[in-house]
Motif scaffolding. Sequence first.
Motif, PDB file in Angstrom:
ATOM      1  N   ARG A   1       0.822  -1.222   0.000  1.00  0.00           N
ATOM      2  CA  ARG A   1       0.000   0.000   0.000  1.00  0.00           C
ATOM      3  C   ARG A   1       0.853   1.268   0.000  1.00  0.00           C
ATOM      4  N   ARG A   2       2.166   1.107  -0.105  1.00  0.00           N
ATOM      5  CA  ARG A   2       3.061   2.269  -0.105  1.00  0.00           C
ATOM      6  C   ARG A   2       2.699   3.179  -1.269  1.00  0.00           C
ATOM      7  N   ALA A   3       2.603   4.439  -1.007  1.00  0.00           N
ATOM      8  CA  ALA A   3       2.251   5.430  -2.036  1.00  0.00           C
ATOM      9  C   ALA A   3       3.362   5.542  -3.074  1.00  0.00           C
ATOM     10  N   PHE A   4       2.968   5.739  -4.317  1.00  0.00           N
ATOM     11  CA  PHE A   4       3.954   5.920  -5.381  1.00  0.00           C
ATOM     12  C   PHE A   4       4.868   7.100  -5.070  1.00  0.00           C
ATOM     13  N   ARG A   5       4.325   8.141  -4.466  1.00  0.00           N
ATOM     14  CA  ARG A   5       5.114   9.326  -4.099  1.00  0.00           C
ATOM     15  C   ARG A   5       6.238   8.936  -3.132  1.00  0.00           C
ATOM     16  N   GLU A   6       5.907   8.096  -2.159  1.00  0.00           N
ATOM     17  CA  GLU A   6       6.898   7.660  -1.182  1.00  0.00           C
ATOM     18  C   GLU A   6       7.974   6.785  -1.847  1.00  0.00           C
ATOM     19  N   ILE A   7       7.552   5.896  -2.726  1.00  0.00           N
ATOM     20  CA  ILE A   7       8.510   5.048  -3.450  1.00  0.00           C
ATOM     21  C   ILE A   7       9.435   5.923  -4.293  1.00  0.00           C
ATOM     22  N   ALA A   8       8.849   6.880  -5.007  1.00  0.00           N
ATOM     23  CA  ALA A   8       9.631   7.772  -5.864  1.00  0.00           C
ATOM     24  C   ALA A   8      10.645   8.563  -5.049  1.00  0.00           C
ATOM     25  N   ARG A   9      10.224   9.067  -3.913  1.00  0.00           N
ATOM     26  CA  ARG A   9      11.133   9.821  -3.045  1.00  0.00           C
ATOM     27  C   ARG A   9      12.288   8.927  -2.596  1.00  0.00           C
ATOM     28  N   HIS A  10      11.962   7.718  -2.166  1.00  0.00           N
ATOM     29  CA  HIS A  10      12.983   6.786  -1.691  1.00  0.00           C
ATOM     30  C   HIS A  10      13.978   6.420  -2.799  1.00  0.00           C
ATOM     31  N   LEU A  11      13.470   6.243  -4.020  1.00  0.00           N
ATOM     32  CA  LEU A  11      14.325   5.831  -5.140  1.00  0.00           C
ATOM     33  C   LEU A  11      14.877   7.013  -5.932  1.00  0.00           C
ATOM     34  N   GLN A  12      14.477   8.208  -5.549  1.00  0.00           N
ATOM     35  CA  GLN A  12      14.935   9.449  -6.183  1.00  0.00           C
ATOM     36  C   GLN A  12      14.638   9.479  -7.683  1.00  0.00           C
ATOM     37  N   VAL A  13      13.364   9.185  -7.991  1.00  0.00           N
ATOM     38  CA  VAL A  13      12.864   9.281  -9.362  1.00  0.00           C
ATOM     39  C   VAL A  13      11.516   9.993  -9.321  1.00  0.00           C
ATOM     40  N   PRO A  14      11.044  10.511 -10.449  1.00  0.00           N
ATOM     41  CA  PRO A  14       9.732  11.155 -10.464  1.00  0.00           C
ATOM     42  C   PRO A  14       8.607  10.168 -10.132  1.00  0.00           C
ATOM     43  N   GLU A  15       7.571  10.660  -9.469  1.00  0.00           N
ATOM     44  CA  GLU A  15       6.419   9.822  -9.135  1.00  0.00           C
ATOM     45  C   GLU A  15       5.790   9.217 -10.389  1.00  0.00           C
ATOM     46  N   ALA A  16       5.737   9.997 -11.461  1.00  0.00           N
ATOM     47  CA  ALA A  16       5.154   9.498 -12.711  1.00  0.00           C
ATOM     48  C   ALA A  16       5.915   8.279 -13.233  1.00  0.00           C
ATOM     49  N   THR A  17       7.216   8.244 -13.027  1.00  0.00           N
ATOM     50  CA  THR A  17       8.026   7.103 -13.451  1.00  0.00           C
ATOM     51  C   THR A  17       7.588   5.845 -12.714  1.00  0.00           C
ATOM     52  N   VAL A  18       7.389   5.969 -11.404  1.00  0.00           N
ATOM     53  CA  VAL A  18       6.944   4.821 -10.609  1.00  0.00           C
ATOM     54  C   VAL A  18       5.570   4.370 -11.082  1.00  0.00           C
ATOM     55  N   ARG A  19       4.657   5.307 -11.265  1.00  0.00           N
ATOM     56  CA  ARG A  19       3.299   4.980 -11.690  1.00  0.00           C
ATOM     57  C   ARG A  19       3.291   4.242 -13.027  1.00  0.00           C
ATOM     58  N   VAL A  20       4.057   4.742 -13.999  1.00  0.00           N
ATOM     59  CA  VAL A  20       4.110   4.138 -15.328  1.00  0.00           C
ATOM     60  C   VAL A  20       4.727   2.743 -15.258  1.00  0.00           C
ATOM     61  N   ARG A  21       5.781   2.611 -14.484  1.00  0.00           N
ATOM     62  CA  ARG A  21       6.454   1.311 -14.389  1.00  0.00           C
ATOM     63  C   ARG A  21       5.582   0.273 -13.687  1.00  0.00           C
ATOM     64  N   VAL A  22       4.923   0.670 -12.622  1.00  0.00           N
ATOM     65  CA  VAL A  22       4.034  -0.271 -11.927  1.00  0.00           C
ATOM     66  C   VAL A  22       2.921  -0.716 -12.867  1.00  0.00           C
ATOM     67  N   LYS A  23       2.345   0.209 -13.590  1.00  0.00           N
ATOM     68  CA  LYS A  23       1.278  -0.142 -14.542  1.00  0.00           C
ATOM     69  C   LYS A  23       1.794  -1.129 -15.585  1.00  0.00           C
ATOM     70  N   ARG A  24       2.996  -0.878 -16.122  1.00  0.00           N
ATOM     71  CA  ARG A  24       3.577  -1.778 -17.121  1.00  0.00           C
ATOM     72  C   ARG A  24       3.840  -3.160 -16.523  1.00  0.00           C
ATOM     73  N   LEU A  25       4.398  -3.203 -15.322  1.00  0.00           N
ATOM     74  CA  LEU A  25       4.679  -4.483 -14.673  1.00  0.00           C
ATOM     75  C   LEU A  25       3.390  -5.270 -14.416  1.00  0.00           C
ATOM     76  N   GLN A  26       2.325  -4.560 -14.061  1.00  0.00           N
ATOM     77  CA  GLN A  26       1.039  -5.231 -13.850  1.00  0.00           C
ATOM     78  C   GLN A  26       0.471  -5.742 -15.170  1.00  0.00           C
ATOM     79  N   GLU A  27       0.523  -4.930 -16.206  1.00  0.00           N
ATOM     80  CA  GLU A  27       0.004  -5.342 -17.511  1.00  0.00           C
ATOM     81  C   GLU A  27       0.769  -6.524 -18.081  1.00  0.00           C
ATOM     82  N   GLN A  28       2.060  -6.616 -17.782  1.00  0.00           N
ATOM     83  CA  GLN A  28       2.877  -7.717 -18.274  1.00  0.00           C
ATOM     84  C   GLN A  28       2.750  -8.968 -17.400  1.00  0.00           C
TER      85      GLN A  28
END
Length: 159
Positions: free
Chosen positions: A22-49
Amino acid sequence: MPTSSLDSLDLDIIRQLQENGRRAFREIARHLQVPEATVRVRVKRLQEQGVLQVLAFLNPEKLGPAKLALLFVNVAPKEHEQVIDTLGRWSEVSYLSTTLGTADICVQVLCRDDESLWAIKQRVRNLPGIRDVRTMQEVKVHKIRFSLPPNGIEQAALL
């Protein structure tokens, strides 16, 4: 999708979600030092695949009286796929895998009591191509988790 098509950021995102789905994409992005949109797009792609699925996992012990069991099934080779398809649609089946060894298929079921476990075993026995069904009741599950291997192992697969 083979692991080799995942990059290190994909793996880091998966690890973050494994710690807390349930970790927020914003929190993941902050931790990994990438834009939140990057996390959102990647999670969506990983789920679709079909690489990633975030879900609620219940503890059967907390449900009250319940039986958790493994069924080890031997099946005629020509009926294997049909049996997998059939068992995969049963609501009592929580885990289903093709195995190598003393059984062709491993099926984990969750049911109310011994009587319902017996009924499930009989349903499996009556499927076309079933040669044998052995049952092992699980008394207590101590750990269940599908996680990435420790850092470094999957990195070799990326090369």
